[in-house]
Motif scaffolding. Structure first.
Motif, PDB file in Angstrom:
ATOM      1  N   ASN A   1      24.365  17.532  -9.222  1.00  0.00           N
ATOM      2  CA  ASN A   1      25.048  16.715  -9.604  1.00  0.00           C
ATOM      3  C   ASN A   1      25.860  16.804 -11.132  1.00  0.00           C
ATOM      4  O   ASN A   1      24.860  16.827 -11.892  1.00  0.00           O
ATOM      5  CB  ASN A   1      24.421  15.128  -9.615  1.00  0.00           C
TER       6      ASN A   1
ATOM      7  N   ILE B   1      29.323  12.721  -0.543  1.00  0.00           N
ATOM      8  CA  ILE B   1      28.063  13.021  -0.951  1.00  0.00           C
ATOM      9  C   ILE B   1      27.141  11.894  -0.340  1.00  0.00           C
ATOM     10  O   ILE B   1      27.056  10.728  -0.748  1.00  0.00           O
ATOM     11  CB  ILE B   1      27.792  13.327  -2.276  1.00  0.00           C
TER      12      ILE B   1
ATOM     13  N   ARG C   1      45.625  10.371   5.009  1.00  0.00           N
ATOM     14  CA  ARG C   1      44.540   9.546   4.088  1.00  0.00           C
ATOM     15  C   ARG C   1      43.630   8.802   4.982  1.00  0.00           C
ATOM     16  O   ARG C   1      42.635   8.628   4.673  1.00  0.00           O
ATOM     17  CB  ARG C   1      45.615   8.802   3.188  1.00  0.00           C
ATOM     18  N   GLY C   2      44.203   8.109   6.203  1.00  0.00           N
ATOM     19  CA  GLY C   2      43.386   7.298   6.817  1.00  0.00           C
ATOM     20  C   GLY C   2      42.251   8.034   7.541  1.00  0.00           C
ATOM     21  O   GLY C   2      41.240   7.636   7.258  1.00  0.00           O
TER      22      GLY C   2
ATOM     23  N   ALA D   1      32.935  13.325  -4.419  1.00  0.00           N
ATOM     24  CA  ALA D   1      34.015  12.753  -3.546  1.00  0.00           C
ATOM     25  C   ALA D   1      34.994  12.656  -4.577  1.00  0.00           C
ATOM     26  O   ALA D   1      35.166  12.499  -5.515  1.00  0.00           O
ATOM     27  CB  ALA D   1      33.644  11.220  -2.957  1.00  0.00           C
ATOM     28  N   GLY D   2      36.189  13.307  -3.986  1.00  0.00           N
ATOM     29  CA  GLY D   2      37.488  13.166  -4.368  1.00  0.00           C
ATOM     30  C   GLY D   2      37.832  14.442  -5.054  1.00  0.00           C
ATOM     31  O   GLY D   2      38.960  14.921  -5.549  1.00  0.00           O
ATOM     32  N   TYR D   3      36.985  15.427  -5.108  1.00  0.00           N
ATOM     33  CA  TYR D   3      37.132  16.961  -5.963  1.00  0.00           C
ATOM     34  C   TYR D   3      37.473  17.751  -5.086  1.00  0.00           C
ATOM     35  O   TYR D   3      37.110  17.668  -3.685  1.00  0.00           O
ATOM     36  CB  TYR D   3      35.691  17.214  -6.624  1.00  0.00           C
TER      37      TYR D   3
ATOM     38  N   MET E   1      40.585  10.572   6.261  1.00  0.00           N
ATOM     39  CA  MET E   1      39.834  10.993   5.093  1.00  0.00           C
ATOM     40  C   MET E   1      39.095   9.613   5.054  1.00  0.00           C
ATOM     41  O   MET E   1      37.766  10.052   4.647  1.00  0.00           O
ATOM     42  CB  MET E   1      40.387  11.531   4.012  1.00  0.00           C
ATOM     43  N   ILE E   2      39.650   8.723   4.828  1.00  0.00           N
ATOM     44  CA  ILE E   2      38.977   7.193   4.392  1.00  0.00           C
ATOM     45  C   ILE E   2      37.865   7.203   5.497  1.00  0.00           C
ATOM     46  O   ILE E   2      36.834   6.730   5.265  1.00  0.00           O
ATOM     47  CB  ILE E   2      40.134   6.199   4.193  1.00  0.00           C
TER      48      ILE E   2
ATOM     49  N   CYS F   1      43.202   1.360   3.603  1.00  0.00           N
ATOM     50  CA  CYS F   1      44.154   2.432   3.346  1.00  0.00           C
ATOM     51  C   CYS F   1      45.589   1.559   3.289  1.00  0.00           C
ATOM     52  O   CYS F   1      46.662   2.081   3.564  1.00  0.00           O
ATOM     53  CB  CYS F   1      44.472   3.225   4.664  1.00  0.00           C
TER      54      CYS F   1
ATOM     55  N   ILE G   1      34.746  14.594   0.578  1.00  0.00           N
ATOM     56  CA  ILE G   1      35.047  13.374   0.744  1.00  0.00           C
ATOM     57  C   ILE G   1      33.791  12.370   0.614  1.00  0.00           C
ATOM     58  O   ILE G   1      34.012  11.064   0.385  1.00  0.00           O
ATOM     59  CB  ILE G   1      35.478  13.199   2.421  1.00  0.00           C
TER      60      ILE G   1
ATOM     61  N   ALA H   1      27.886   9.102  -8.293  1.00  0.00           N
ATOM     62  CA  ALA H   1      29.102   9.272  -7.598  1.00  0.00           C
ATOM     63  C   ALA H   1      30.387   9.890  -8.291  1.00  0.00           C
ATOM     64  O   ALA H   1      31.285  10.146  -7.736  1.00  0.00           O
ATOM     65  CB  ALA H   1      29.445   7.987  -7.060  1.00  0.00           C
TER      66      ALA H   1
ATOM     67  N   ARG I   1      35.433   6.185  -4.689  1.00  0.00           N
ATOM     68  CA  ARG I   1      35.653   7.383  -5.645  1.00  0.00           C
ATOM     69  C   ARG I   1      36.674   8.360  -5.057  1.00  0.00           C
ATOM     70  O   ARG I   1      37.350   8.983  -5.873  1.00  0.00           O
ATOM     71  CB  ARG I   1      34.334   7.790  -5.806  1.00  0.00           C
ATOM     72  N   LEU I   2      36.349   8.525  -3.840  1.00  0.00           N
ATOM     73  CA  LEU I   2      37.536   9.528  -3.142  1.00  0.00           C
ATOM     74  C   LEU I   2      38.983   9.043  -3.374  1.00  0.00           C
ATOM     75  O   LEU I   2      39.735   9.665  -3.420  1.00  0.00           O
ATOM     76  CB  LEU I   2      37.194   9.611  -1.620  1.00  0.00           C
TER      77      LEU I   2
ATOM     78  N   LYS J   1      41.155  17.854 -13.574  1.00  0.00           N
ATOM     79  CA  LYS J   1      40.647  16.556 -13.277  1.00  0.00           C
ATOM     80  C   LYS J   1      39.952  16.680 -11.589  1.00  0.00           C
ATOM     81  O   LYS J   1      39.221  15.894 -11.207  1.00  0.00           O
ATOM     82  CB  LYS J   1      41.513  15.378 -13.393  1.00  0.00           C
TER      83      LYS J   1
ATOM     84  N   GLU K   1      24.689  10.850   3.346  1.00  0.00           N
ATOM     85  CA  GLU K   1      24.215  11.702   4.711  1.00  0.00           C
ATOM     86  C   GLU K   1      25.416  11.377   5.638  1.00  0.00           C
ATOM     87  O   GLU K   1      26.200  10.201   5.874  1.00  0.00           O
ATOM     88  CB  GLU K   1      23.215  10.523   5.464  1.00  0.00           C
ATOM     89  N   TYR K   2      25.947  12.696   5.985  1.00  0.00           N
ATOM     90  CA  TYR K   2      27.048  12.670   6.707  1.00  0.00           C
ATOM     91  C   TYR K   2      26.840  13.444   8.051  1.00  0.00           C
ATOM     92  O   TYR K   2      25.909  14.335   8.191  1.00  0.00           O
ATOM     93  CB  TYR K   2      28.322  13.232   5.887  1.00  0.00           C
TER      94      TYR K   2
ATOM     95  N   ALA L   1      35.118   9.412   5.241  1.00  0.00           N
ATOM     96  CA  ALA L   1      33.942   9.081   4.102  1.00  0.00           C
ATOM     97  C   ALA L   1      33.359   7.859   4.149  1.00  0.00           C
ATOM     98  O   ALA L   1      32.172   7.771   3.913  1.00  0.00           O
ATOM     99  CB  ALA L   1      35.061   8.804   2.728  1.00  0.00           C
ATOM    100  N   LEU L   2      33.959   6.914   5.050  1.00  0.00           N
ATOM    101  CA  LEU L   2      32.971   5.715   5.290  1.00  0.00           C
ATOM    102  C   LEU L   2      32.146   5.888   6.426  1.00  0.00           C
ATOM    103  O   LEU L   2      31.096   4.993   6.941  1.00  0.00           O
ATOM    104  CB  LEU L   2      33.825   4.577   5.871  1.00  0.00           C
TER     105      LEU L   2
ATOM    106  N   GLN M   1      31.255   6.182  -2.118  1.00  0.00           N
ATOM    107  CA  GLN M   1      31.759   7.323  -2.003  1.00  0.00           C
ATOM    108  C   GLN M   1      33.467   7.368  -1.684  1.00  0.00           C
ATOM    109  O   GLN M   1      34.256   8.015  -2.281  1.00  0.00           O
ATOM    110  CB  GLN M   1      31.271   8.177  -0.744  1.00  0.00           C
ATOM    111  N   THR M   2      33.701   6.375  -0.713  1.00  0.00           N
ATOM    112  CA  THR M   2      35.254   6.322  -0.425  1.00  0.00           C
ATOM    113  C   THR M   2      36.024   5.754  -1.448  1.00  0.00           C
ATOM    114  O   THR M   2      37.215   6.383  -1.829  1.00  0.00           O
ATOM    115  CB  THR M   2      35.401   5.163   0.873  1.00  0.00           C
TER     116      THR M   2
ATOM    117  N   LYS N   1      28.488   4.810   1.276  1.00  0.00           N
ATOM    118  CA  LYS N   1      29.664   5.554   1.719  1.00  0.00           C
ATOM    119  C   LYS N   1      30.739   4.618   1.191  1.00  0.00           C
ATOM    120  O   LYS N   1      31.739   5.282   1.114  1.00  0.00           O
ATOM    121  CB  LYS N   1      29.786   5.311   3.236  1.00  0.00           C
ATOM    122  N   ALA N   2      30.669   3.371   0.899  1.00  0.00           N
ATOM    123  CA  ALA N   2      31.813   2.643   0.613  1.00  0.00           C
ATOM    124  C   ALA N   2      32.119   3.153  -0.847  1.00  0.00           C
ATOM    125  O   ALA N   2      33.263   3.455  -1.302  1.00  0.00           O
ATOM    126  CB  ALA N   2      31.491   1.235   0.451  1.00  0.00           C
TER     127      ALA N   2
END
Lengths: 574, 574
Positions: free
Chosen positions: A37, A58, A13-14, A329-331, A16-17, B186, A56, B240, B218-219, A322, A60-61, A20-21, B215-216, B212-213
C-alpha cells in the motif's frame, strides 16, 4: 504529428462499477498476495481485482481469471524517472521490451541525443514510437539543443519549436536544464522554455551546484536533479526543494553514496526516485534496470517498502502521473509480482492489465521514419585534413581515465615528423568531423595510450554527435570515416586497412534497428575487436569515444571546432 | 466571466536572479529565524529573502528591509483545504481578512451553498470576489446542485454548466461528491462532471463508507474525504487512496479522534490536511481557524513539524498548488512568523510578500453583484397555508439533539383543535417554504421542545436554502416569513407580533454585507433573543434551523415538499 493513441482497453463504466462493488466477477483477480500500500507503506494481505487496464478494487474479490499468489508480493510497476533511450543503442520499441521483463512499466525519457541530430524529426520519431511500446513511455522535451557553442549540433530547438510539444499528452515537462549559466545570466530563450513548462516538471542537471547558485536554480523553477554524487550534495538539494533522482547507469553510479543518508533516517524519502540516465543493454541484461536500484538499496540496508516506493509512487508524484504508481482502485494495472522482496526477480509483470509474457509474445512493431535515417552528412575528408601541424613542444595531450568519462590534461613531448604529429605506441590521433551539415569542420587532438593499432570511430559523441575517430594511422582512420559515412552511422573498428568490427546505428547514427539479442552479439564482437587493437581492458571503448567530445565535462575535449580546454572554455593550438 | 486578475507584483526576472545570487540586495529579508523546511521536516536557522511576491532564496541574505527574527520560527502560510465560506455568514472579502490574521493565507472553498441559491450567478460572484481577498482563494466546483430530489433548490448545475469553469485559474477541481448513490448507480451527468475534473482534484464526502463501496468510490476518481470520525475509518480511507482532510468546524469536530493514529505513528501523514468545512466567525474569533488545528494537534502529542506540514505543504500537494506550501526559493511569499510553535500566535503573516497588517490597513473592497441579491421569492403565504391537519394519533415528531445536527424521530400525541395541530409548551410547528421560484411549496412538521414563545425563521437551510420557520403561533410565524421576504433573507426572531432580533443576509439569503465586528454583535444579540424565546441553552439556534431541512442527514427532516423520514427516504403524513 501523430498523437499517441493506444488501443483503448477501458471497459464500459457500468461493468467496472458492478465488478468493484462485487456484484459481478472481475476480469482478473490476483488473490492472497501481500500488496504494497503506497499510501501507508504497509504490506497487506489482499486480493487485487482488475478489469481491462484498470485496478478496480483491493480487498476480497472473485474473478473470471484468478491467480493464487499466496506467499507472493505485489508492488507497483517500476518507473525509470530519467533515461536517454538512445544510450542503449536500441529503438524505444526494443528497449522497452527489455526493461518490461525486469518490472519497469514506465519510462520518463529525454530524447536529447536524437534531438541534437534530427531536431523535431527526432522528437516526432520518439513520440510516435511510444505507441508501439509495451510500457508507459513519457518524454521530457530537451531544453539544451544545441548544448552549447563549442561544437556543431544537427539541429536547434528553440522555445518556439518546443512550444509545439508542451501540451502533447506524452510530454511531462522540460528536459534537464544543463545550461546553468543561462539560468544565472537570464537568457531569454531559456526562460521562454521554462515558462512553457512552468506548470509541469522541469528536470535539472546541476552537478556540485550549491549555495546561492542552487537557490537561484530552484527559483527559476527547476524541480529535479539527478547529478548528486554525495550525501551532502543530496541533502542540500533536497532542502532547496529539488526532488532527487538517484542514478545508476552504465557509467555514473551514485546509489551507494546517496542511499546512506536515507538509511540513517536523516532525510525523508518522499521526494526521491530512481533513474538510469544512460545504461547499455548488456548492463541491463547482466545487472538489471530499476530492479537493480531496489535490490542494491535493500542490500545496503534501506527498508524494502521505501525502496519500492522510490521506484513507483514517489516518481509518479514528482512527475504528476496521477494514474500510476499505486496498486489501488482507479490506478492503471501496472504491477510486479515477486516471490522475494530482496532478490527482485519478477514472477509476473502486468502493464495495463496484460502480462509481460503476452505483451512480448508478439514480435515488436518498429516503425522507422525516414526522417531520422541517413543522418551522416560529411564533407569529403582528405588525408591532408587529418594532418596535425605541431608548432610547440610539449603539446597538450588528453589522458583518458579508466572507468570514467572525465579526462586529464597533460603537456607532453610527442613524435613529430616534417612538422606534423605522428602516432606511436604512446600517442594517438583524435579527429572529430562535423557530420550533420557537411561543413567540413574537423577538430584534431592527441590522446595517450588508447589503442595500439588501427582505428576506432563512432557517430555517437555527446552532445552534438559528430563523427569521432581515434587511430594510429591516417589510412585506417580515413577508412573508418568512410565506413561510417556509408553505413549511416554507428561504431566501426579498422585494422590493417580492413573493417574488423562494426555496429550499424541506422537511426540518427545512434540507435540500431536490430533486436536486443543481435545488438548484444554485435557489442560483444565489437568489444573483443577493441581489445584486439589494444584498447585497454579497463577502458570502455563506447564510453570513451562518446564522451570525449562533450564540452560540458572538465578536462581536454575535442570537438569539430578544435581542441577545447573545457575547464577554461578556451580552444587550444598545437 | 471576469477572470481573477490580481495586480501583478512579480518583479523583473533579472533583478530577482541577481538578488537570489546575492549580487543585489533583496527587497525584504527575514533574518536568523528557524525556518521550517517542508521537504525534510527540519527547522533550520536561515534567512528568508523575498522580492515582490516571491521567496527568492534561503540562506544568508541582505535586504533593503531586514527584520531580525532571532528566536522566532517561520512556517508556510496555513491552508484551509475545504471550507464553505457562506457558513461564516460573511462575504469572502470579509471572511478572508479574519482568517489571514490567524495565519491562513490559502482557502480552498466550495461555493455549494450560494450555488444552490443562485446557480452560476453564485459561482461568478464567488470567483470574482477572489480578486478582492487578501489570501489565495481557490474553488472547487459544487458537484451536487441540487443535492437531491427531496427539496427544491434555486438552481441546477449540470455538467454542461460546470464545464465552463473547469479551466478557470481559480478552480482546483470538483467539490464534494455527496451523491455517493449516483457513483454506484453510474449516473451519467455525475460521471460527466467527474470526467470534466478528471485531471484535477475531486473532493469526496463519504461518511462511514467502507469496503467495496469505498473501493468503487475511489475507482470513480474521488481523491479526498473530510467526513472521517474515527481512526479506523481514517485508516481504511487512507489505504484506499483517499487523502484525508481533518475537520474542525463549528459543528463537526473530528480532530481529537483522528489525530491519535498519527501520534502513534501507525499512519504516514503526507496525505492528510486540515479543514474547517463550516465554521462561524465568532468561533473563529474565540478558538481560531487552522491555527486551532495545529495548536490542538500539538497539544494532543503530534510532532510540531508534522502539524505545520499538514497545514501547508501536504494540502498544497493534494490540490496541486505548485507555488504554495513551502518556505523555499521559487515559492510564493506566504508565511507565518511565530514566537512559539505551541501557541501558534502569529507575530507576522505575509501574503505575497506583504504583511497582513499592511493588507488589512485598507478598508475591504466588497463588490456585491445584484445577481446574488434579492433571492427570496415566495408565493404569498396565508394563515391557512400554515394549518397542519392531523389525521392520526400519535404523529411523528422531530426531536432535536443538543449540539448535534442530526435529529431523532418519536411518535407522540400532540395537541389538536378542530382537526388541526396546535403548538403548546411541548410541541412547536415547523414550516419550510420554497423561496426561490415562488412555487408555493410548503412543508409542515412538528418539533419538540425547541422554543417557548414567538417564532424564529431563516433563509439558511441546507442544502436548498428554503425559508424555514419554527414557531409557537401562526401569527408570529407569518410575521417572521414576511420579514425575511422583505429583508432579502437572513435570520429573524419574532415575539408578540414584533421583530425582536434579526440578521440581514442580503447576499443569497446566506451572507451579510456587514463587517465581522458588526456581524458578531448581531449574532450575540440574536443568540440572546433566541434564549429569550426559550430556545434551550444547549441548542445552537443557527445550526438547528439550518440543518433541519437537510435530506441527506438521518432522522426526520422537513423540506418544502413535506415531512421526510430521511432514513427511509419516504415522505410522511399526519
Amino acid at each position: 504529428m501523430k498523437q499517441v493513441e493506444k488501443k483503448k482497453v477501458r471497459q464500459p463504466r457500468g461493468l467496472m462499477i458492478m465488478s468493484a462493488l462485487g456484484q459481478f466477477k472481475a476480469d482478473l483477480v490476483l488473490k492472497n498476495a501481500n500488496v504494497l500500500n503506497v499510501f501507508t507503506g504497509e504490506f497487506m494481505p489482499r486480493d487485487v481485482a482488475i478489469n481491462g487496464d484498470t485496478i478496480i478494487g483491493i480487498g476480497e474479490y472473485e474473478g473470471t481469471y484468478e491467480y493464487d499468489l499466496s506467499g507472493m508480493y505485489i508492488v507497483p510497476g517500476f518507473i525509470d524517472a530519467h533515461v536517454h533511450i538512445e544510450s542503449s543503442m536500441l529503438t524505444p520499441q526494443i528497449f522497452t521490451r527489455e526493461v518490461l521483463k525486469r518490472g519497469t512499466t514506465t519510462l520518463i525519457a529525454d530524447p536529447h541525443e536524437i534531438a541534437n541530430v534530427c531536431g523535431e524529426d527526432g522528437l516526432k520519431y520518439m513520440l510516435d514510437a511510444a505507441a508501439e511500446c509495451p510500457v508507459n513511455l513519457y518524454y521530457m522535451m530537451p531544453s539544451c539543443v544545441p548544448a552549447g557553442d563549442f561544437d556543431t549540433a544537427g539541429a536547434v530547438l528553440d522555445a518556439a519549436a518546443l512550444a509545439k510539444y508542451a501540451n502533447h499528452p506524452s510530454v511531462l515537462g522540460l528536459g534537464e536544464v544543463m545550461n546553468t549559466a543561462g539560468i544565472m545570466r537570464c537568457e531569454s530563450d531559456l526562460y521562454q522554455k521554462l515558462a512553457l513548462f512552468h506548470s509541469k516538471t522541469i528536470d535539472g542537471h546541476a552537478p556540485m551546484m550549491h549555495g546561492k547558485a542552487l537557490q537561484t536554480y530552484r527559483l527559476a523553477g527547476i524541480t529535479t536533479d539527478h547529478e548528486c554524487t554525495s550525501g551532502e550534495e543530496a541533502a542540500e538539494k533536497l532542502r532547496a526543494g529539488l526532488a532527487l533522482l538517484i542514478r545508476e547507469g552504465s557509467g555514473a553510479r551514485n546509489l551507494d553514496s546517496l542511499i546512506q543518508i536515507l538509511i540513517d533516517g536523516r532525510m525523508q524519502t518522499q521526494r526521491i526516485a530512481f533513474c538510469t540516465d544512460d545504461k547499455h543493454v548488456d548492463d541491463i541484461r547482466t545487472e538489471g534496470h530499476i530492479d537493480h536500484h531496489i535490490r542494491r538499496s535493500i542490500q545496503l540496508g534501506l527498508d524494502p517498502a521505501t525502496a519500492y516506493l522510490m521506484a513507483s509512487w514517489y516518481p509518479a508524484q514528482i512527475y504528476g502521473l496521477k494514474h500510476l504508481g499505486a496498486v489501488a482502485a482507479g490506478y492503471q494495472a501496472d504491477l510486479v509480482v515477486l516471490k522475494s522482496l530482496y532478490d527482485v526477480q519478477p514472477k509476473m509483470v502486468l502493464h495495463k492489465g496484460k502480462t509481460a509474457c503476452s505483451l512480448l509474445e508478439k514480435a515488436p512493431r518498429v516503425s522507422i521514419a525516414p526522417a531520422v535515417c541517413d543522418t551522416v552528412h560529411i564533407a569529403p575528408v582528405k588525408r591532408s585534413d587529418l594532418r596535425l601541424r605541431i608548432n610547440k613542444d610539449p603539446v597538450p595531450v588528453i589522458v583518458p581515465i579508466p572507468r570514467q568519462i572525465i579526462t586529464k590534461r597533460v603537456n607532453e613531448h610527442v613524435h613529430v615528423r616534417n612538422g606534423y604529429f605522428v602516432s606511436d605506441a604512446c600517442h594517438q590521433k583524435v579527429a572529430v568531423i562535423e557530420r550533420h551539415h557537411a561543413s567540413g569542420n574537423i577538430g584534431l587532438g592527441i590522446i595517450r595510450g588508447f589503442l595500439r593499432t588501427g582505428a576506432i570511430a563512432a557517430t555517437v559523441g555527446h552532445d552534438a554527435h559528430n563523427l569521432i575517430v581515434i587511430g594510429t594511422n591516417d589510412t585506417d582512420m580515413l577508412l573508418a570515416i568512410h565506413a561510417l559515412n556509408e553505413s549511416g552511422g554507428g561504431y566501426v573498428i579498422v585494422k590493417d586497412q580492413s573493417i574488423v568490427a562494426g555496429i550499424e546505428l541506422e537511426i540518427a547514427g545512434l540507435m540500431s534497428t536490430h533486436s536486443a539479442d543481435e545488438l548484444c552479439r554485435e557489442l560483444a564482437l565489437f568489444t573483443q575487436a577493441a581489445k584486439d587493437i589494444g584498447i585497454p581492458q579497463d577502458m570502455d571503448p563506447y564510453q570513451t569515444l562518446s564522451f570525449l567530445p562533450l564540452p560540458v565535462l572538465p578536462g581536454l575535449r575535442v570537438t569539430d571546432k578544435g581542441l577545447l580546454d573545457a575547464s577554461s572554455g578556451n580552444f587550444l593550438t598545437y
